[in-house]
Write a protein that holds these residues in place. Structure first.
Motif: not given
Lengths: 199, 199
Positions: A17-18, A47, A50-51, A54, A63, A87, A89, B27-34
């Motif tokens: 994760l970032p 988790l 999530l995708k 959406t 999104i 983005q 976000l 931020r982590m959630t939107f990162y995981l969308l990719h």
């Protein structure tokens, strides 16, 4: 020491994760050891879903659960005003303020030649059919005030300035609310002078 | 704006983690969308398996795949030396250094009356049968150098000082490697003077 595989696996997932380094990943994993299994299962379900649950809005590339997204399908929003963002976000950040009543267009990033991201990788050209419809009268370019964000804003400006009736603007630059001149960097200060407004 | 439920659920799960605020969680959630669905599924599986595939060692209360844990069952470790720690995570920190060859005893926290944590809530009394066996000749108390950690160390010292043959010590206090005297706080400096060693 050999760390238990179940722990190592989760630490590795968190590390991806970032902004999460190995220490934070370990801390989060060991914290979760004290959490009821029920909570771990609901986390795990979020988790996976999530995708699955959406969609990407085909109009603005936000999104959401529906296509078009709630903002694009809201009759009370001003469809003549488009705010251009990097983005999804960023939409959350703006929506929190409740001051903007137009719609959005998400680019999905910025032009970044060093990372092989050109205008074709973004939703820049998807903006043009929206503008061509003639129903848009204002475009607010709200990419981040970074080098890449500014370059992307410039690229888009060149692309859209042929639409003579379109009011094009860039978000204001200057000191953020609550800041002190003393600690501001020179570029921010110079932008705040450039962008000064008459009383 | 109504945020998609799938996103909100995951943001809420992330927010519960220690040190993660709403912005980082987003931020982590939107990162995981990719991220590919495959990776989300393996992340999700790690979460479910975390507690299912780990055990608490009945000797030292470390967390591992087996009971006793790999350290307690390792014949090359010196079973006469016990290092007393607050949490299993502290074992990882010490093991990384490869300098300690004894075994451990995890307390599972510190005495913290303000949060209703007394000695009974910890594995303090579980230490006594290990000491009574007579096979232990050294105890290193390595709780954190915080107020609660020091108080817990004191409590344990009073409990175990009746074992006359037991060498009891507290980890050294002073300046960490790479630090500058200039920036050290007065308590650390005073401890570094107290703990000075002759050449």
């Amino acid at each position: 020491m050999k760390i238990a595989r179940a722990i190592r696996d989760l630490v590795e997932s968190f590390e991806k994760l970032p902004g999460i380094g190995p220490k934070t990943a370990q801390r989060m994993t060991f914290y979760l050891l004290h959490v009821p299994q029920k909570d771990l299962e609901s986390f795990s379900k979020s988790l996976i879903n999530l995708k699955k649950n959406t969609k990407i809005c085909s109009l603005c590339f936000n999104i959401s659960e529906t296509d078009p997204c709630p903002i694009c399908s809201d009759p009370s929003r001003d469809k003549g005003k488009i705010c251009l963002l990097e983005q999804p976000l960023d939409i959350l950040a703006i929506e929190k303020g409740c001051f903007y009543k137009g719609v959005y267009h998400v680019l999905g990033g910025v032009i970044d030649p060093l990372n092989n991201i050109g205008p074709e990788e973004l939703h820049i050209y998807d903006l043009l059919p929206r503008l061509k419809s003639g129903k848009i009268n204002e475009l607010i370019i709200a990419t981040n005030p970074t080098i890449e964000g500014e370059a992307t804003a410039m690229y888009i400006l060149n692309l859209v300035k042929k639409y003579k009736d379109l009011k094009i603007s860039r978000i204001g630059r200057g000191l953020p609310t609550g800041a002190a001149l003393e600690y501001a960097d020179e570029l921010t200060l110079s932008k705040s002078f450039e962008g000064r407004r008459e009383y």
